[in-house]
Design a protein around this motif. Structure first.
Motif, PDB file in Angstrom:
ATOM      1  N   MET A   1       1.813  22.298 -80.639  1.00 51.09           N
ATOM      2  CA  MET A   1       2.244  21.448 -79.379  1.00 51.09           C
ATOM      3  C   MET A   1       1.977  22.406 -78.139  1.00 51.09           C
ATOM      4  N   ILE A   2       1.972  21.836 -76.843  1.00 47.43           N
ATOM      5  CA  ILE A   2       1.472  22.599 -75.914  1.00 47.43           C
ATOM      6  C   ILE A   2       2.580  22.490 -74.810  1.00 47.43           C
ATOM      7  N   ASP A   3       3.677  23.100 -75.072  1.00 47.69           N
ATOM      8  CA  ASP A   3       4.930  22.737 -74.417  1.00 47.69           C
ATOM      9  C   ASP A   3       5.309  24.054 -73.728  1.00 47.69           C
ATOM     10  N   ALA A 113      -2.480   8.344 -76.691  1.00 49.96           N
ATOM     11  CA  ALA A 113      -1.391   7.544 -75.973  1.00 49.96           C
ATOM     12  C   ALA A 113      -0.475   8.398 -75.483  1.00 49.96           C
ATOM     13  N   PHE A 114       0.343   7.860 -74.536  1.00 49.43           N
ATOM     14  CA  PHE A 114       1.186   8.696 -73.794  1.00 49.43           C
ATOM     15  C   PHE A 114       2.473   9.242 -74.641  1.00 49.43           C
ATOM     16  N   HIS A 115       3.066  10.299 -74.767  1.00 50.37           N
ATOM     17  CA  HIS A 115       4.024  10.605 -75.755  1.00 50.37           C
ATOM     18  C   HIS A 115       5.278  11.118 -74.829  1.00 50.37           C
ATOM     19  N   ARG A 116       4.936  11.981 -73.673  1.00 53.23           N
ATOM     20  CA  ARG A 116       5.990  12.495 -73.039  1.00 53.23           C
ATOM     21  C   ARG A 116       5.431  12.977 -71.523  1.00 53.23           C
ATOM     22  N   MET A 117       6.500  13.381 -70.648  1.00 51.78           N
ATOM     23  CA  MET A 117       6.030  13.839 -69.643  1.00 51.78           C
ATOM     24  C   MET A 117       6.893  14.947 -69.054  1.00 51.78           C
ATOM     25  N   TYR A 141       1.669  14.560 -71.896  1.00 47.04           N
ATOM     26  CA  TYR A 141       1.269  14.920 -73.256  1.00 47.04           C
ATOM     27  C   TYR A 141       0.965  13.571 -73.801  1.00 47.04           C
ATOM     28  N   TYR A 142      -0.286  13.505 -74.633  1.00 46.46           N
ATOM     29  CA  TYR A 142      -0.822  12.485 -75.523  1.00 46.46           C
ATOM     30  C   TYR A 142      -1.145  12.693 -76.434  1.00 46.46           C
ATOM     31  N   GLU A 143      -0.931  11.853 -77.799  1.00 47.28           N
ATOM     32  CA  GLU A 143      -1.179  12.078 -79.085  1.00 47.28           C
ATOM     33  C   GLU A 143      -2.020  11.023 -79.679  1.00 47.28           C
ATOM     34  N   LYS A 144      -2.553  11.497 -80.616  1.00 47.05           N
ATOM     35  CA  LYS A 144      -3.594  10.525 -81.404  1.00 47.05           C
ATOM     36  C   LYS A 144      -3.422  10.866 -82.948  1.00 47.05           C
ATOM     37  N   PRO A 145      -3.248   9.866 -83.674  1.00 52.89           N
ATOM     38  CA  PRO A 145      -3.234  10.240 -85.209  1.00 52.89           C
ATOM     39  C   PRO A 145      -4.405  11.260 -85.811  1.00 52.89           C
ATOM     40  N   GLY A 146      -3.902  12.222 -86.406  1.00 54.06           N
ATOM     41  CA  GLY A 146      -5.024  13.130 -86.988  1.00 54.06           C
ATOM     42  C   GLY A 146      -5.953  14.078 -85.934  1.00 54.06           C
ATOM     43  N   ALA A 147      -5.238  13.887 -84.652  1.00 56.53           N
ATOM     44  CA  ALA A 147      -5.940  14.685 -83.603  1.00 56.53           C
ATOM     45  C   ALA A 147      -5.160  15.686 -83.030  1.00 56.53           C
ATOM     46  N   PRO A 148      -5.583  16.789 -82.453  1.00 56.22           N
ATOM     47  CA  PRO A 148      -4.722  17.645 -81.704  1.00 56.22           C
ATOM     48  C   PRO A 148      -3.835  17.048 -80.337  1.00 56.22           C
ATOM     49  N   SER A 227     -11.537  19.701 -64.857  1.00 53.85           N
ATOM     50  CA  SER A 227     -10.584  19.450 -63.694  1.00 53.85           C
ATOM     51  C   SER A 227     -11.353  18.746 -62.687  1.00 53.85           C
ATOM     52  N   PHE A 228     -10.685  18.288 -61.603  1.00 56.05           N
ATOM     53  CA  PHE A 228     -10.872  17.517 -60.584  1.00 56.05           C
ATOM     54  C   PHE A 228      -9.773  17.229 -59.747  1.00 56.05           C
ATOM     55  N   THR A 229     -10.301  16.998 -58.508  1.00 51.91           N
ATOM     56  CA  THR A 229      -9.381  16.860 -57.350  1.00 51.91           C
ATOM     57  C   THR A 229      -9.202  15.215 -57.025  1.00 51.91           C
ATOM     58  N   LEU A 230      -7.835  14.919 -56.878  1.00 55.55           N
ATOM     59  CA  LEU A 230      -7.737  13.389 -56.694  1.00 55.55           C
ATOM     60  C   LEU A 230      -6.442  13.212 -55.680  1.00 55.55           C
ATOM     61  N   GLY A 231      -6.724  12.609 -54.472  1.00 50.48           N
ATOM     62  CA  GLY A 231      -5.316  12.662 -53.808  1.00 50.48           C
ATOM     63  C   GLY A 231      -4.517  13.730 -53.379  1.00 50.48           C
ATOM     64  N   GLY A 232      -5.184  14.858 -53.149  1.00 53.67           N
ATOM     65  CA  GLY A 232      -4.456  15.766 -52.662  1.00 53.67           C
ATOM     66  C   GLY A 232      -3.750  16.934 -53.889  1.00 53.67           C
ATOM     67  N   ALA A 233      -4.173  16.385 -55.098  1.00 52.03           N
ATOM     68  CA  ALA A 233      -3.523  17.059 -56.426  1.00 52.03           C
ATOM     69  C   ALA A 233      -4.773  17.318 -57.188  1.00 52.03           C
ATOM     70  N   GLU A 234      -4.627  18.510 -57.972  1.00 56.78           N
ATOM     71  CA  GLU A 234      -5.483  19.059 -59.065  1.00 56.78           C
ATOM     72  C   GLU A 234      -5.069  18.464 -60.492  1.00 56.78           C
ATOM     73  N   TYR A 235      -6.130  18.177 -60.963  1.00 56.35           N
ATOM     74  CA  TYR A 235      -5.990  17.510 -62.560  1.00 56.35           C
ATOM     75  C   TYR A 235      -6.904  18.299 -63.594  1.00 56.35           C
ATOM     76  N   THR A 236      -6.207  18.834 -64.802  1.00 53.18           N
ATOM     77  CA  THR A 236      -6.743  19.355 -65.746  1.00 53.18           C
ATOM     78  C   THR A 236      -6.324  18.816 -66.947  1.00 53.18           C
ATOM     79  N   ILE A 237      -7.561  18.444 -67.696  1.00 51.49           N
ATOM     80  CA  ILE A 237      -7.393  17.673 -69.035  1.00 51.49           C
ATOM     81  C   ILE A 237      -7.667  18.815 -70.098  1.00 51.49           C
ATOM     82  N   MET A 238      -6.571  18.947 -71.081  1.00 48.01           N
ATOM     83  CA  MET A 238      -7.032  20.198 -72.015  1.00 48.01           C
ATOM     84  C   MET A 238      -6.417  19.565 -73.208  1.00 48.01           C
ATOM     85  N   ALA A 239      -6.854  20.294 -74.543  1.00 53.67           N
ATOM     86  CA  ALA A 239      -6.422  19.941 -75.807  1.00 53.67           C
ATOM     87  C   ALA A 239      -6.045  21.148 -76.534  1.00 53.67           C
ATOM     88  N   ASP A 240      -5.592  21.194 -77.879  1.00 49.42           N
ATOM     89  CA  ASP A 240      -5.193  21.996 -78.714  1.00 49.42           C
ATOM     90  C   ASP A 240      -6.364  22.247 -79.531  1.00 49.42           C
TER      91      ASP A 240
END
Length: 259
Positions: A1-3, A113-117, A141-148, A227-240
């Protein structure tokens, strides 16, 4: 988990508790005097925290975390409005709390799929422990069967005095008019008495290679993120676990399409 995080959410690494405690102890010794007394949340996996903080701090403010001997650092900051949600329908309320728009998808085309925020109060501290900027970060946080587990971290664009440019990404691509930056990095965690080799020094000079001290043994981990900037916010996509560039660009495009 990345919590657990100091500077947001990031890909995790699992260690036994003793090793994690030793790393956290070493990390605390590297903080400038007084920083260990800041209201930073308790972490279950200090090594993960070190990696999270190092990478996201580089992305957000152009400097690395204290573990890399750089004065500016980021940390969690207890503020009203922190919360965790299990439904994406709460995003409207979250946007009112954080004060900036957050774009998200319920389910990515690749099956995640979305799991929690989670909403965290965070801050950037200066060398003298002064608070340079307080803000809210949103971690989905997003989950997928068999994936991190995968996370998308969102925070406001930080305009700070003396901000330096973050390292060059491994590659970039324009997706629906937005520049998406992908990086593929290696992190080497070593004992405190470790002496850098010629190969280490060459790899650091080449970039996308980072060393931090405090482990009981030499360990190396490869990570990828977008990572990318969208609407004044920074987004970063990461996984385990590392993701390939095409997967990262595709997922970034799905988020960008929500704008």
């Amino acid at each position: 988990m990345i919590d657990e995080r100091i500077a947001g959410a990031y890909r995790g690494v699992t260690l036994d508790e003793d090793s994690a405690a030793r790393i956290w102890s070493a990390l605390e010794r590297e903080l400038p005097p007084g920083k260990e007394n800041r209201p930073v949340k308790t972490m279950r996996n200090p090594l993960r925290v070190t990696l999270i903080a190092a990478v996201l701090s580089v992305l957000m403010i152009g400097t690395a975390y204290a573990a890399f001997a750089v004065p500016r650092w980021t940390g969690t900051w207890r503020r009203g409005g922190e919360a965790e949600y299990s439904e994406l329908t709460a995003l409207g309320r979250v946007e009112k709390t954080v004060g900036y728009p957050v774009k998200a998808v319920e389910r990515f085309e690749n099956g995640y799929a979305f799991h929690r925020m989670r909403v965290d109060g965070e801050a950037v501290f200066g060398e003298d422990n002064s608070v340079l900027r307080e803000y809210y970060a949103v971690h989905l946080y997003y989950e997928k069967p068999g994936a991190p587990e995968l996370s998308v971290s969102v925070s406001p664009v930080l305009e700070l005095p003396g901000r330096s440019e973050p390292p060059e990404p491994s590659e970039t691509r324009t997706v629906s008019g937005t520049e998406v930056r992908c990086s593929f990095d290696r992190y080497k965690i070593v004992p405190e008495d470790y002496e850098k080799t010629g190969a280490d020094l060459a790899a650091e000079k080449a970039g996308h290679f980072y060393i931090s001290f405090g482990s009981d043994a030499v360990r190396e981990y490869d990570y990828s993120f977008a990572s990318f900037t969208l609407g004044g916010a920074e987004y970063t996509i990461m996984a385990d676990a590392p993701l390939d560039a095409e997967t990262l660009y595709t997922m970034a495009g799905e988020i960008i399409a929500q704008s």
